[in-house]
Motif scaffolding. Structure first.
Motif, PDB file in Angstrom:
ATOM      1  N   THR A   1      44.043  41.707  33.299  1.00  0.00           N
ATOM      2  CA  THR A   1      44.064  42.878  34.169  1.00  0.00           C
ATOM      3  C   THR A   1      44.651  42.556  35.538  1.00  0.00           C
ATOM      4  O   THR A   1      44.677  43.410  36.415  1.00  0.00           O
ATOM      5  CB  THR A   1      42.646  43.451  34.359  1.00  0.00           C
ATOM      6  N   GLY A   2      45.128  41.338  35.714  1.00  0.00           N
ATOM      7  CA  GLY A   2      45.688  40.942  36.995  1.00  0.00           C
ATOM      8  C   GLY A   2      44.657  40.950  38.111  1.00  0.00           C
ATOM      9  O   GLY A   2      44.976  41.242  39.260  1.00  0.00           O
ATOM     10  N   ASN A   3      43.415  40.652  37.779  1.00  0.00           N
ATOM     11  CA  ASN A   3      42.284  40.625  38.718  1.00  0.00           C
ATOM     12  C   ASN A   3      42.023  41.977  39.367  1.00  0.00           C
ATOM     13  O   ASN A   3      41.330  42.063  40.375  1.00  0.00           O
ATOM     14  CB  ASN A   3      42.464  39.544  39.789  1.00  0.00           C
ATOM     15  N   LYS A   4      42.593  43.030  38.803  1.00  0.00           N
ATOM     16  CA  LYS A   4      42.419  44.367  39.361  1.00  0.00           C
ATOM     17  C   LYS A   4      40.972  44.844  39.258  1.00  0.00           C
ATOM     18  O   LYS A   4      40.482  45.566  40.117  1.00  0.00           O
ATOM     19  CB  LYS A   4      43.348  45.345  38.637  1.00  0.00           C
ATOM     20  N   TYR A   5      40.279  44.445  38.206  1.00  0.00           N
ATOM     21  CA  TYR A   5      38.903  44.888  37.960  1.00  0.00           C
ATOM     22  C   TYR A   5      37.921  43.720  38.044  1.00  0.00           C
ATOM     23  O   TYR A   5      36.913  43.698  37.345  1.00  0.00           O
ATOM     24  CB  TYR A   5      38.811  45.555  36.585  1.00  0.00           C
ATOM     25  N   GLU A   6      38.194  42.781  38.904  1.00  0.00           N
ATOM     26  CA  GLU A   6      37.396  41.559  38.992  1.00  0.00           C
ATOM     27  C   GLU A   6      35.919  41.837  39.250  1.00  0.00           C
ATOM     28  O   GLU A   6      35.043  41.249  38.599  1.00  0.00           O
ATOM     29  CB  GLU A   6      37.959  40.651  40.085  1.00  0.00           C
ATOM     30  N   ASP A   7      35.620  42.755  40.167  1.00  0.00           N
ATOM     31  CA  ASP A   7      34.219  43.064  40.483  1.00  0.00           C
ATOM     32  C   ASP A   7      33.496  43.691  39.292  1.00  0.00           C
ATOM     33  O   ASP A   7      32.352  43.350  39.005  1.00  0.00           O
ATOM     34  CB  ASP A   7      34.131  43.996  41.691  1.00  0.00           C
ATOM     35  N   GLN A   8      34.175  44.599  38.602  1.00  0.00           N
ATOM     36  CA  GLN A   8      33.561  45.262  37.458  1.00  0.00           C
ATOM     37  C   GLN A   8      33.343  44.274  36.304  1.00  0.00           C
ATOM     38  O   GLN A   8      32.323  44.321  35.626  1.00  0.00           O
ATOM     39  CB  GLN A   8      34.423  46.434  36.967  1.00  0.00           C
ATOM     40  N   ILE A   9      34.302  43.387  36.096  1.00  0.00           N
ATOM     41  CA  ILE A   9      34.176  42.387  35.034  1.00  0.00           C
ATOM     42  C   ILE A   9      33.030  41.435  35.336  1.00  0.00           C
ATOM     43  O   ILE A   9      32.245  41.083  34.454  1.00  0.00           O
ATOM     44  CB  ILE A   9      35.507  41.636  34.834  1.00  0.00           C
TER      45      ILE A   9
ATOM     46  N   ASP B   1      32.182  32.445  30.710  1.00  0.00           N
ATOM     47  CA  ASP B   1      33.165  32.222  31.768  1.00  0.00           C
ATOM     48  C   ASP B   1      34.589  32.350  31.251  1.00  0.00           C
ATOM     49  O   ASP B   1      35.467  32.887  31.933  1.00  0.00           O
ATOM     50  CB  ASP B   1      32.968  30.837  32.405  1.00  0.00           C
ATOM     51  N   THR B   2      34.830  31.882  30.037  1.00  0.00           N
ATOM     52  CA  THR B   2      36.161  31.975  29.433  1.00  0.00           C
ATOM     53  C   THR B   2      36.545  33.432  29.212  1.00  0.00           C
ATOM     54  O   THR B   2      37.665  33.841  29.529  1.00  0.00           O
ATOM     55  CB  THR B   2      36.211  31.210  28.094  1.00  0.00           C
ATOM     56  N   VAL B   3      35.608  34.211  28.694  1.00  0.00           N
ATOM     57  CA  VAL B   3      35.879  35.633  28.466  1.00  0.00           C
ATOM     58  C   VAL B   3      36.161  36.330  29.798  1.00  0.00           C
ATOM     59  O   VAL B   3      37.091  37.131  29.909  1.00  0.00           O
ATOM     60  CB  VAL B   3      34.702  36.300  27.726  1.00  0.00           C
ATOM     61  N   GLU B   4      35.372  36.011  30.813  1.00  0.00           N
ATOM     62  CA  GLU B   4      35.579  36.619  32.132  1.00  0.00           C
ATOM     63  C   GLU B   4      36.959  36.246  32.681  1.00  0.00           C
ATOM     64  O   GLU B   4      37.692  37.106  33.180  1.00  0.00           O
ATOM     65  CB  GLU B   4      34.493  36.176  33.111  1.00  0.00           C
ATOM     66  N   ARG B   5      37.319  34.995  32.580  1.00  0.00           N
ATOM     67  CA  ARG B   5      38.612  34.534  33.098  1.00  0.00           C
ATOM     68  C   ARG B   5      39.771  35.219  32.367  1.00  0.00           C
ATOM     69  O   ARG B   5      40.727  35.688  32.991  1.00  0.00           O
ATOM     70  CB  ARG B   5      38.717  33.014  32.982  1.00  0.00           C
ATOM     71  N   GLN B   6      39.664  35.317  31.038  1.00  0.00           N
ATOM     72  CA  GLN B   6      40.726  35.950  30.261  1.00  0.00           C
ATOM     73  C   GLN B   6      40.852  37.436  30.603  1.00  0.00           C
ATOM     74  O   GLN B   6      41.966  37.955  30.708  1.00  0.00           O
ATOM     75  CB  GLN B   6      40.475  35.773  28.770  1.00  0.00           C
ATOM     76  N   ALA B   7      39.737  38.107  30.761  1.00  0.00           N
ATOM     77  CA  ALA B   7      39.777  39.529  31.116  1.00  0.00           C
ATOM     78  C   ALA B   7      40.411  39.718  32.491  1.00  0.00           C
ATOM     79  O   ALA B   7      41.218  40.631  32.692  1.00  0.00           O
ATOM     80  CB  ALA B   7      38.366  40.117  31.095  1.00  0.00           C
ATOM     81  N   ASN B   8      40.072  38.844  33.427  1.00  0.00           N
ATOM     82  CA  ASN B   8      40.670  38.933  34.758  1.00  0.00           C
ATOM     83  C   ASN B   8      42.174  38.656  34.714  1.00  0.00           C
ATOM     84  O   ASN B   8      42.951  39.319  35.410  1.00  0.00           O
ATOM     85  CB  ASN B   8      39.984  37.970  35.731  1.00  0.00           C
ATOM     86  N   GLU B   9      42.592  37.686  33.910  1.00  0.00           N
ATOM     87  CA  GLU B   9      44.013  37.382  33.788  1.00  0.00           C
ATOM     88  C   GLU B   9      44.785  38.565  33.204  1.00  0.00           C
ATOM     89  O   GLU B   9      45.862  38.910  33.675  1.00  0.00           O
ATOM     90  CB  GLU B   9      44.231  36.149  32.913  1.00  0.00           C
TER      91      GLU B   9
ATOM     92  N   ALA C   1      30.369  42.089  37.170  1.00  0.00           N
ATOM     93  CA  ALA C   1      29.114  42.830  36.996  1.00  0.00           C
ATOM     94  C   ALA C   1      28.765  42.949  35.510  1.00  0.00           C
ATOM     95  O   ALA C   1      27.600  42.793  35.116  1.00  0.00           O
ATOM     96  CB  ALA C   1      29.226  44.213  37.631  1.00  0.00           C
ATOM     97  N   ALA C   2      29.758  43.210  34.670  1.00  0.00           N
ATOM     98  CA  ALA C   2      29.524  43.315  33.227  1.00  0.00           C
ATOM     99  C   ALA C   2      29.066  41.978  32.661  1.00  0.00           C
ATOM    100  O   ALA C   2      28.151  41.925  31.831  1.00  0.00           O
ATOM    101  CB  ALA C   2      30.790  43.782  32.523  1.00  0.00           C
ATOM    102  N   GLN C   3      29.684  40.887  33.124  1.00  0.00           N
ATOM    103  CA  GLN C   3      29.292  39.558  32.660  1.00  0.00           C
ATOM    104  C   GLN C   3      27.833  39.277  33.026  1.00  0.00           C
ATOM    105  O   GLN C   3      27.069  38.770  32.212  1.00  0.00           O
ATOM    106  CB  GLN C   3      30.193  38.485  33.262  1.00  0.00           C
ATOM    107  N   GLN C   4      27.441  39.618  34.233  1.00  0.00           N
ATOM    108  CA  GLN C   4      26.066  39.388  34.663  1.00  0.00           C
ATOM    109  C   GLN C   4      25.078  40.212  33.845  1.00  0.00           C
ATOM    110  O   GLN C   4      23.996  39.729  33.500  1.00  0.00           O
ATOM    111  CB  GLN C   4      25.916  39.698  36.146  1.00  0.00           C
ATOM    112  N   GLN C   5      25.450  41.457  33.508  1.00  0.00           N
ATOM    113  CA  GLN C   5      24.577  42.295  32.691  1.00  0.00           C
ATOM    114  C   GLN C   5      24.400  41.706  31.301  1.00  0.00           C
ATOM    115  O   GLN C   5      23.283  41.650  30.776  1.00  0.00           O
ATOM    116  CB  GLN C   5      25.140  43.706  32.564  1.00  0.00           C
ATOM    117  N   VAL C   6      25.485  41.278  30.689  1.00  0.00           N
ATOM    118  CA  VAL C   6      25.417  40.704  29.348  1.00  0.00           C
ATOM    119  C   VAL C   6      24.568  39.435  29.358  1.00  0.00           C
ATOM    120  O   VAL C   6      23.693  39.247  28.518  1.00  0.00           O
ATOM    121  CB  VAL C   6      26.828  40.422  28.787  1.00  0.00           C
ATOM    122  N   GLU C   7      24.822  38.571  30.328  1.00  0.00           N
ATOM    123  CA  GLU C   7      24.049  37.331  30.411  1.00  0.00           C
ATOM    124  C   GLU C   7      22.574  37.621  30.646  1.00  0.00           C
ATOM    125  O   GLU C   7      21.707  36.959  30.087  1.00  0.00           O
ATOM    126  CB  GLU C   7      24.603  36.430  31.513  1.00  0.00           C
TER     127      GLU C   7
END
Length: 65
Positions: free
Chosen positions: A36-44, A26-34, A46-52
């Protein structure tokens, strides 16, 4: 040691490890969204779900909760 190995090694302690891995994910997802300015929120997300999923951390499975 790669990032996936790090997640796997934290998973060896079933109860505490699962919580910690979820927090790290969750921390990695939040940092990536921050960054990128939440521009790629859906892709991030989806990537988090795949990794998990590949690490056996599917949050939708009943035995994980």
């Amino acid at each position: 040691m790669g990032i996936f190995d790090r997640f796997k090694s934290h998973g060896q302690h079933k109860d505490k490890g699962t919580d910690k891995r979820e927090q790290m994910s969750d921390t990695v997802e939040r940092q990536a969204n921050e960054r990128t300015g939440n521009k790629y929120e859906d892709q991030i997300d989806a990537a988090q779900q795949q990794v998990e999923g590949r690490l056996g951390m599917d949050r939708d499975r009943p035995d994980q909760q």
